[in-house]
Design a protein around this motif. Sequence first.
Motif, short mmCIF file in Angstrom:
data_model
loop_
_atom_site.label_atom_id
_atom_site.label_comp_id
_atom_site.label_asym_id
_atom_site.label_seq_id
_atom_site.Cartn_x
_atom_site.Cartn_y
_atom_site.Cartn_z
N SER A 210 -79.30 40.49 -15.83
CA SER A 210 -79.22 40.24 -14.09
C SER A 210 -80.65 39.92 -13.81
CB SER A 210 -78.67 41.34 -13.50
OG SER A 210 -79.46 42.54 -13.77
N ILE A 211 -80.88 39.33 -12.67
CA ILE A 211 -82.11 39.06 -12.10
C ILE A 211 -82.43 40.06 -11.10
CG2 ILE A 211 -81.22 37.75 -9.90
CD1 ILE A 211 -83.65 35.80 -10.44
N ASN A 212 -83.67 40.50 -10.98
CA ASN A 212 -84.09 41.73 -10.06
C ASN A 212 -84.36 41.08 -8.57
OD1 ASN A 212 -84.73 44.56 -10.02
ND2 ASN A 212 -86.50 44.01 -9.42
N THR A 213 -84.24 41.86 -7.62
CA THR A 213 -84.62 41.35 -6.23
C THR A 213 -86.01 40.87 -5.86
OG1 THR A 213 -84.80 43.62 -5.41
CG2 THR A 213 -82.77 42.79 -5.12
N GLU A 214 -86.84 41.52 -6.99
CA GLU A 214 -87.99 40.95 -6.73
C GLU A 214 -89.00 41.12 -8.15
OE1 GLU A 214 -90.79 43.45 -4.51
OE2 GLU A 214 -90.17 45.34 -5.36
N SER A 215 -89.85 40.11 -8.33
CA SER A 215 -90.53 40.06 -9.69
C SER A 215 -91.37 41.31 -9.78
CB SER A 215 -91.21 38.68 -9.72
OG SER A 215 -92.42 38.80 -8.83
N ALA B 96 -89.91 52.77 -11.21
CA ALA B 96 -89.22 51.43 -11.24
C ALA B 96 -89.81 50.24 -11.68
CB ALA B 96 -88.72 51.01 -9.65
N ARG C 78 -89.33 50.55 -15.45
CA ARG C 78 -88.07 50.17 -15.87
C ARG C 78 -87.74 48.83 -16.08
NH1 ARG C 78 -86.58 54.70 -12.86
NH2 ARG C 78 -85.98 53.41 -11.05
N LEU C 79 -88.26 47.89 -14.73
CA LEU C 79 -87.94 46.52 -14.64
C LEU C 79 -88.56 45.99 -15.91
CD1 LEU C 79 -86.98 44.01 -13.33
CD2 LEU C 79 -89.17 44.22 -12.16
N ASP D 232 -86.60 46.48 -18.98
CA ASP D 232 -85.42 45.66 -18.93
C ASP D 232 -85.75 44.38 -19.18
OD1 ASP D 232 -83.79 48.02 -18.47
OD2 ASP D 232 -83.67 47.51 -16.25
N ILE D 233 -86.73 43.55 -18.89
CA ILE D 233 -87.04 42.33 -19.02
C ILE D 233 -87.51 42.29 -20.46
CG2 ILE D 233 -88.87 40.71 -18.85
CD1 ILE D 233 -89.16 41.48 -15.95
N LYS E 214 -82.84 42.38 -18.02
CA LYS E 214 -83.16 41.45 -16.66
C LYS E 214 -83.76 40.35 -17.10
CE LYS E 214 -82.43 44.76 -13.19
NZ LYS E 214 -81.60 44.46 -12.18
#
Length: 201
Positions: A107-112, A164, A167-168, A171-172, A177
Motif C-alpha cells: 500500500s501507499i502511505n499518506t505521506e512520503s 512511525a 516503520r515506514l 516497510d518500503i 509499502k
Amino acid sequence: MTFAQQCNRIFDETVALYHLTDDVDFKPQNPYSANDPAHTLFAKNWIDAVQWHLEDIIRDPEIDPVEALALKRRIDRSNQERTDMVEEIDTYFLEKYAGVTPLPDASINTESPAWAIDRLSILALKIYHMKAETERTDASEQHLAKCRAKLDVLLTQREDLTAAIDRLIDDIAAGRKFMKVYRQMKMYNDPSTNPVLYAGK
C-alpha cells in the motif's frame, strides 16, 4: 541507530549550533560530505531554524513595513528551498529502494518519508524553544507549568513520529509499502502559473 534517530541527532545538533550565534544571516559550514543525506538534513534544518526566527521578527508590531516586506520575500524564498530539500531527501529514498518489488498487497502511505522527516525537523525546533520557555526566570509558575506540559507532549510526539518513520522505511525496504512522490508544484513562485506575475507581461 535508525535513520529517523540519526535525523533527530542531526536536527538537535543543528538547532544548538544555530543558537550559538542566534543570527539569521550567519552562514555555517556544513559538516557533512555532499553525497551524504546528512548534508541535506543539516542544510534543511538550518533553513528551518533561520525561518523560525524570521517568523518571530516579522511579527514585531513595531517593524518597519519596508523591512517586513523584505522579510516576507525572504521567507517565501526559504519555503521554496525547504520544499526543494524535502524532495531531494525523497529522491534519496526513491533511488535507494528502486530495486525493491512491492508485494501484491503493498500500500501507499499518506505521506512520503521526507515529508514526515520535515515534521521531525520542525519538532526539534519546537522542543528546543519550549524547553527554553520552561527555564525562564522572568515568567510565572503558571506559564512554566503550561510549557512543561507542552514540552512533554512534544517529546512524546517526536518519539511516536520517529518510530512511525522507521516503520515506514522498513516497510518500503521490505515491499510492504511503496513510494509514489508527488512534487509540490508551488504555483505562486512560478511566473508562468501565478496570474499576478504573468498578467504583467
